[in-house]
Design an enzyme around this catalytic site. Structure first.
Site, PDB file in Angstrom:
ATOM      1  N   ARG A   1       0.830  -1.196   0.000  1.00  0.00           N
ATOM      2  CA  ARG A   1       0.000   0.000   0.000  1.00  0.00           C
ATOM      3  C   ARG A   1       0.866   1.247   0.000  1.00  0.00           C
ATOM      4  O   ARG A   1       2.022   1.223   0.417  1.00  0.00           O
ATOM      5  CB  ARG A   1      -0.923   0.011   1.231  1.00  0.00           C
ATOM      6  CG  ARG A   1      -1.936  -1.129   1.231  1.00  0.00           C
ATOM      7  CD  ARG A   1      -2.947  -0.926   0.108  1.00  0.00           C
ATOM      8  NE  ARG A   1      -3.873  -2.028  -0.034  1.00  0.00           N
ATOM      9  CZ  ARG A   1      -3.860  -2.919  -1.022  1.00  0.00           C
ATOM     10  NH1 ARG A   1      -2.926  -2.873  -1.944  1.00  0.00           N
ATOM     11  NH2 ARG A   1      -4.766  -3.860  -1.104  1.00  0.00           N
ATOM     12  N   CYS A   2       0.260   2.326  -0.457  1.00  0.00           N
ATOM     13  CA  CYS A   2       0.912   3.623  -0.546  1.00  0.00           C
ATOM     14  C   CYS A   2       1.577   3.961   0.793  1.00  0.00           C
ATOM     15  O   CYS A   2       0.952   3.761   1.829  1.00  0.00           O
ATOM     16  CB  CYS A   2      -0.138   4.672  -0.898  1.00  0.00           C
ATOM     17  SG  CYS A   2       0.520   6.297  -1.214  1.00  0.00           S
ATOM     18  N   PRO A   3       2.811   4.389   0.762  1.00  0.00           N
ATOM     19  CA  PRO A   3       3.638   4.847  -0.350  1.00  0.00           C
ATOM     20  C   PRO A   3       4.607   3.789  -0.883  1.00  0.00           C
ATOM     21  O   PRO A   3       5.450   4.095  -1.724  1.00  0.00           O
ATOM     22  CB  PRO A   3       4.422   5.998   0.261  1.00  0.00           C
ATOM     23  CG  PRO A   3       4.686   5.533   1.660  1.00  0.00           C
ATOM     24  CD  PRO A   3       3.413   4.783   2.052  1.00  0.00           C
TER      25      PRO A   3
END
Length: 76
Positions: free
Chosen positions: A13-15
Site C-alpha cells: 500500500r501507498c507509499p
C-alpha cells in the site's frame, strides 16, 4: 543489453509501491521497460503522476480489474 523487468507489488500500500518503483527505475537504463502489477487503488493516480514528474513514459495501463497492470519505459 536491454532488460525488461516485472515488478509484483500486490499487497503493498501507498507509499511503498512508488518507493519501490523509483528505486527499481533508478537502476535501469534509458528505454528499458518495467511491467508493474499492483492491487493498490492509489496507484491508479500515483503511477501516472510519477511518470509525468519523473519524465518516464507510461506506455500502457490496465486498471479495470485487479491486479492493475502498468507498462513503463524509463525516460521519454
Amino acid at each position: 543489453m536491454k532488460k525488461n523487468i516485472i515488478l509484483n507489488l500486490i499487497g503493498l500500500r501507498c507509499p511503498e509501491p512508488i518507493m519501490i518503483i523509483r528505486k527499481t527505475i533508478r537502476d535501469m537504463k534509458d528505454n528499458e521497460k518495467i511491467l508493474i502489477l499492483s492491487d493498490d487503488p492509489a496507484t491508479k493516480r500515483d503511477i501516472p503522476n510519477f511518470c509525468y514528474f519523473m519524465e518516464h513514459k507510461l506506455l500502457k495501463n490496465e486498471i479495470k480489474v485487479k491486479p492493475y497492470r502498468y507498462l513503463l519505459k524509463k525516460g521519454l
